[in-house]
Design a protein around this motif. Sequence first.
Motif, PDB file in Angstrom:
ATOM      1  N   MET A  70      -3.057   1.148   5.723  1.00  0.00           N
ATOM      2  CA  MET A  70      -2.065   0.137   6.109  1.00  0.00           C
ATOM      3  C   MET A  70      -2.613  -0.860   7.113  1.00  0.00           C
ATOM      4  O   MET A  70      -2.395  -2.048   6.998  1.00  0.00           O
ATOM      5  CB  MET A  70      -0.864   0.832   6.750  1.00  0.00           C
ATOM      6  N   THR A  71      -3.277  -0.328   8.142  1.00  0.00           N
ATOM      7  CA  THR A  71      -3.631  -1.168   9.293  1.00  0.00           C
ATOM      8  C   THR A  71      -5.051  -0.856   9.754  1.00  0.00           C
ATOM      9  O   THR A  71      -5.250  -0.397  10.882  1.00  0.00           O
ATOM     10  CB  THR A  71      -2.640  -0.906  10.449  1.00  0.00           C
ATOM     11  N   LEU A  82       1.004   7.762  14.251  1.00  0.00           N
ATOM     12  CA  LEU A  82       1.911   7.687  13.096  1.00  0.00           C
ATOM     13  C   LEU A  82       2.434   6.265  12.893  1.00  0.00           C
ATOM     14  O   LEU A  82       2.492   5.761  11.781  1.00  0.00           O
ATOM     15  CB  LEU A  82       3.071   8.672  13.304  1.00  0.00           C
ATOM     16  N   LYS A  83       2.793   5.615  13.995  1.00  0.00           N
ATOM     17  CA  LYS A  83       3.342   4.265  13.904  1.00  0.00           C
ATOM     18  C   LYS A  83       2.263   3.187  13.827  1.00  0.00           C
ATOM     19  O   LYS A  83       2.566   2.025  13.563  1.00  0.00           O
ATOM     20  CB  LYS A  83       4.228   3.981  15.122  1.00  0.00           C
ATOM     21  N   LEU A  93      10.264   3.599  18.119  1.00  0.00           N
ATOM     22  CA  LEU A  93       8.865   3.214  18.345  1.00  0.00           C
ATOM     23  C   LEU A  93       8.450   2.179  17.314  1.00  0.00           C
ATOM     24  O   LEU A  93       8.842   2.235  16.152  1.00  0.00           O
ATOM     25  CB  LEU A  93       7.948   4.433  18.256  1.00  0.00           C
ATOM     26  N   VAL A 117       8.665  13.158  13.958  1.00  0.00           N
ATOM     27  CA  VAL A 117       9.820  12.609  13.233  1.00  0.00           C
ATOM     28  C   VAL A 117      11.064  12.674  14.119  1.00  0.00           C
ATOM     29  O   VAL A 117      11.827  11.706  14.217  1.00  0.00           O
ATOM     30  CB  VAL A 117      10.028  13.361  11.903  1.00  0.00           C
ATOM     31  N   VAL A 153       0.861  -1.187   0.000  1.00  0.00           N
ATOM     32  CA  VAL A 153       0.000   0.000   0.000  1.00  0.00           C
ATOM     33  C   VAL A 153       0.900   1.241   0.000  1.00  0.00           C
ATOM     34  O   VAL A 153       2.102   1.128   0.251  1.00  0.00           O
ATOM     35  CB  VAL A 153      -0.940   0.009   1.234  1.00  0.00           C
ATOM     36  N   LEU A 165      10.863   9.818  16.409  1.00  0.00           N
ATOM     37  CA  LEU A 165      11.174   8.525  15.781  1.00  0.00           C
ATOM     38  C   LEU A 165      12.668   8.358  15.554  1.00  0.00           C
ATOM     39  O   LEU A 165      13.176   7.236  15.561  1.00  0.00           O
ATOM     40  CB  LEU A 165      10.452   8.373  14.432  1.00  0.00           C
ATOM     41  N   THR A 185       4.186  17.205  12.935  1.00  0.00           N
ATOM     42  CA  THR A 185       4.759  16.082  12.192  1.00  0.00           C
ATOM     43  C   THR A 185       6.262  15.985  12.435  1.00  0.00           C
ATOM     44  O   THR A 185       6.792  14.913  12.722  1.00  0.00           O
ATOM     45  CB  THR A 185       4.474  16.254  10.692  1.00  0.00           C
ATOM     46  N   PHE A 193       3.351   6.019   4.076  1.00  0.00           N
ATOM     47  CA  PHE A 193       2.482   6.863   4.895  1.00  0.00           C
ATOM     48  C   PHE A 193       2.300   8.280   4.368  1.00  0.00           C
ATOM     49  O   PHE A 193       1.170   8.752   4.223  1.00  0.00           O
ATOM     50  CB  PHE A 193       3.006   6.914   6.340  1.00  0.00           C
ATOM     51  N   TRP A 227      -4.308  11.561   8.775  1.00  0.00           N
ATOM     52  CA  TRP A 227      -3.598  10.419   9.342  1.00  0.00           C
ATOM     53  C   TRP A 227      -4.463   9.196   9.615  1.00  0.00           C
ATOM     54  O   TRP A 227      -4.020   8.071   9.357  1.00  0.00           O
ATOM     55  CB  TRP A 227      -2.804  10.827  10.587  1.00  0.00           C
ATOM     56  N   ARG A 234      -4.684   7.571   6.325  1.00  0.00           N
ATOM     57  CA  ARG A 234      -3.388   7.010   5.913  1.00  0.00           C
ATOM     58  C   ARG A 234      -3.083   5.741   6.699  1.00  0.00           C
ATOM     59  O   ARG A 234      -2.595   4.750   6.159  1.00  0.00           O
ATOM     60  CB  ARG A 234      -2.261   8.038   6.122  1.00  0.00           C
ATOM     61  N   ARG A 235      -3.359   5.792   7.994  1.00  0.00           N
ATOM     62  CA  ARG A 235      -3.149   4.615   8.836  1.00  0.00           C
ATOM     63  C   ARG A 235      -4.068   3.467   8.407  1.00  0.00           C
ATOM     64  O   ARG A 235      -3.666   2.316   8.363  1.00  0.00           O
ATOM     65  CB  ARG A 235      -3.443   4.980  10.288  1.00  0.00           C
TER      66      ARG A 235
END
Lengths: 497, 497
Positions: free
Chosen positions: B16-17, B216-217, B189, B181, A323, B184, B177, A326, B9, B12-13
Amino acid sequence: MRNQGIGSWPARRARMTPGRVALSYQGHDRTYGELRDRAYRLASALAAELGVRRGDRVAYLGPNEPALVETFFAAGLLGAVFVPLNTRLAAPELRFVLEDAAPAALLLGTGREGAGRDGDGLPGRHVPAEAYEDLVAAGSAAPIDEPVSRDDVCLIMYTSGTTGRPKGAMLTHGNLTWNAVNLLVDVPLRHDEVTLVSAPLFHIAALAQTLVPTVLKGGRCVLEPSFDVERTFELIERERVTVMFGVPSMFGFLTRSPRWAGADLSSLRHLLCGGAPVPLPLIRAYQERGLTFLQGYGMTETAPGALFLGAEHSVDKAGTAGVPCFFSDVRLVAPDGTPAAPGEPGEVYVQGPNVMPGYWRRPEESAEVLDADGWFRSGDVGIADEDGYVRISDRIKDVIISGGENIYPAEVESVLYGHPAVAECAVIGVPDERWGEVGKALVVPRPGAAAEPGDLLRHLDGRLARYKIPKYLQFVPELPKNAAGKLLKAPLRKRYG
Amino acid sequence: MRNQGIGSWPARRARMTPGRVALSYQGHDRTYGELRDRAYRLASALAAELGVRRGDRVAYLGPNEPALVETFFAAGLLGAVFVPLNTRLAAPELRFVLEDAAPAALLLGTGREGAGRDGDGLPGRHVPAEAYEDLVAAGSAAPIDEPVSRDDVCLIMYTSGTTGRPKGAMLTHGNLTWNAVNLLVDVPLRHDEVTLVSAPLFHIAALAQTLVPTVLKGGRCVLEPSFDVERTFELIERERVTVMFGVPSMFGFLTRSPRWAGADLSSLRHLLCGGAPVPLPLIRAYQERGLTFLQGYGMTETAPGALFLGAEHSVDKAGTAGVPCFFSDVRLVAPDGTPAAPGEPGEVYVQGPNVMPGYWRRPEESAEVLDADGWFRSGDVGIADEDGYVRISDRIKDVIISGGENIYPAEVESVLYGHPAVAECAVIGVPDERWGEVGKALVVPRPGAAAEPGDLLRHLDGRLARYKIPKYLQFVPELPKNAAGKLLKAPLRKRYG
C-alpha cells in the motif's frame, strides 16, 4: 460474552456508548442502548413466537429501515442466519430464493404491508409489517448470550450466477468483521461519523461497508429507504453526513442536479464508491468541492472488499481498483495457471478472512470457486501495473453491471426463451452514461412469429426484477457462433454495443 | 500470502505505502519498503546462518532501535517466536530467562557491544551488535512466505510472578492483532500518525499499543532508546509527534519540567496512558493544554488491553480504567464465585481474542490462570459503577507498580533472604509522587548481625534489576503474622506505608 458474532455488537457498543444515536430514520433517533434492548426483545420473540433456533434462516423483505437492522442483529443473537431479500425481485424470483433459503421466519417490511395476510404466495412463516412492533413488544429485553463464534454463518446473501440460478453466498460473522477491520485500516473512521445508508442493505456493499463499520465505531447511520437526489442533498445538509457510499451513477446524478452548485457538502469526509471505477470527470467534479473518492473492488463472496484504492491515489491510479486490503490477498492467474506478470491479464483470485466458506447448499458450485487453500476465483480479469495496482479489465463471468446491480445475461436470456416468438437470443451490456452499462437483448425471432420487441419486453415484466429488463431489444437475423456452435458475445458487443 | 501473522505486515504495508516512513531513529528514516526488504534479509540470514526454524525462539536484548523492530518482524516471517528481553534485568535474572526461553539466537543491541565475544555468561548463540549489519547484508531480500496462522505464537514476554520466578507469557499473532483492532475501534488512528516510542518495547504496552497499531495504519514510529524529558519535548516539536504512550509518572515529569510552559504540543492528538490511573491534577494539567488522556487497564497476558477509558470520559470517570474493549470481555467475580454487583469488589477476569494461550512451558501455572472457556484470572480486584466503569481497587497478587514496572515483592524478598543478616523481611509498596509507588523493605535483623541497611541494599545491587531494589529499607523488631504464622502485609502497609 459467549457471543463473538455481530449479534453481540449492539450490546458491546452499549457498554461503551449507550446514549449515542445508532440509527436515524425519518426524523426518529434510536440510541445504542435502545438498539441493544430492541434486538434482545426481537430475538426473544423470534425464538418464543416463531420458534427460531440456531442455524435457522430469518429473512427480511423490505427497504432500509430500523426493522431490517434489528432483524440482522436479532438473528445474530440467536445464532440464526439473516437473509436480506432484494426488494426489486419479481415474484417468481423471490419464490425461488425463499424456497432455497427455507427461512423459519420471513419479516415483511414497508411496502409489503398486508402481504402476509393476503397470501401472496411467498413460502414460509410471515411476520406482516403491521405485526412487527407487537412482536418486539412481546419479547423480553433480558440479555441473550448464545455461544456464537466468528466462524458461524451470519447471513446468506443471494447473487445470481452465470447459470441464471441465484445462489446464496454464506458469510460468517468473521467475514463481515474482518471486512470492517480492513476498512478501519484504510479509512480513519471516527466515533462521530454520520453515515448515509441509502444504498440497499440487501446488497453486501451497503451492509458491510456502511452499517457494520459505523456500528463498530459507534457512529450514527442515517437510514434511507432508497436513493433520491433531492433527498440526498437535504440529508447531507440537515444531518451533517460525513460518510456516503454509492455506485458511480449515484454520485453522477448528484453532479447533474440543479442543487449541486449550491449544496453545502462541507460535512462530508469519506465518499466510498464501489461497483465500477469512478470516471475521471466525476473524480474531478468532486475534487473541485474538496472531496476525494475511496474506491475498491469486491463482491458478495468476499464480504466484499478485496482491493482498495485510497484517496491519495484516486487521480494518479484512476481506473484501477487499488491494491489488496491489508488482511486479504489478491493474485492474478494467467490462463496457464502461472502468476500473471505486471501488464498481463490474469483471473482475479481472492484469499483472506473475508472470503465466504461457500454457497448455501451448493457444494459443487462452491468447489468450483473455492480451492483447498481458500482462494476464491472471482471470474473477473485484472491487470496489475508495476506498483501492484489492479485494473479490472474484463469479466470471465458474463455479467452486466448497471447502476451497481449485477445483471446476469444467462438469467435474462432464460426468461426470454420462455416466449414462443424467440428462436435465439443474447443479452449484452452496452455503455450508458448514467448507469455505466445497460442491457441490450438481441433476438432472432422464430420464423412466422408476429411478436414485436415491445411484446417481448412485456413478457419479461413481472418475471424479472425491473433492473434486469434490457433497456434495448433488437431483432437480428442471426447470432455469431463458433465452429462448435457456441454463441460468441464479443462480436455482438462490437457490432451492437 | 500464507503468512497471516505479523511477520507479513511490513510486506502488506509495502503493498500500500512502500514509500512512507515506517521508522525514524536518531535522524535516520526507514520506509515500509525498506523495512520489508530488511526483514526478509534478516529472516533469511537467521535461517541460513543461525539455523532458526519455525517455533524456535529469537531473543533480542537492547533498547528501542530499528534492529529490535526488524528482529520482531523477521522472527514472524519464519514462524519463529520473538523474545524481547528487559535490558534492566541483572545478570542472574537474565540468565534465568534465557535458560527458560532457550533461544536459537540471541541478538545483542546497543549497550551490549562486545557482550557476545567476552563471554559474559549469557547462554545461547549470540549475534553481537557489531555483527548485526553484516548479518542483514548476508541475507536475501527475496520474499519469504511461510505459512503462519494467527493462532501461532508470535512472542514470549517474561513477567515476574508472585512466586518470584519469571514466566513467559506466550502471545499469538492473533492476540496482538486483535489488541490493535480493539485500539482502532476506540481510537481513530490515521495513516499519518507520528508515534513516539520511548517506553521500552520489551514491555507489552509499548510494543502492542504503539508499534503494532502504528505499523498497521502505515504511520511513522519515532524510536527512542529511553524516556528523557528534554528529549521528549525536542522530539514532539521537531517530529510533530501525534501519538504518545507513557505511564502516569512519565507524563508527570513533563509537567514539572521548565520546558513545559513554553513547549509546542500542538501536534499531539492522542495520549495513551497505562500502568495506573492518571491522577486528576495531571489530567487537568494536560487539559489546560487542550490534551486528554486515553487510559486503560491491561497486562502482558492480555496483549494488553482489557479495559479502555476514552477521552470523553477522562474526567467524569477519572480513577476508573473504563469499560471492556470492544472485542473483549471483562467480568468481576466475587469471592463466592458469583458475579460481583455494581459497587462490590470482584476479581477481574478477562476473555477475548487478545488473551494469551498460556505461559511458555508452565502448564500448571497456565491452568491456574486460564479456565476452559478462556477466561483469564488477573489477580486484581475491580469495582464497577452503575455504568459498568471499572475501578481497579486492589491486587490479589502482591505486586508494586512503580513507574509502570511491576515489582513482585516475593522476588525481592527471596534475594534479601540470601543475606546472612536477614532473619525476616517483607517488601511493601509505599506511595510516591513521582513513580506512583516505590518499594520499601522491612527487615528483622538476625540477632547479633552487624549489617547496616546500606549493606543489604548493596547486596541486592547486581542481583536484581535496579528498578526492583527498594527505595527504602528499614530495620524493624518484628513482622505481624496471623495465627498460622502467615505474614500479614496489610498492617505493615498501614504502619510503614
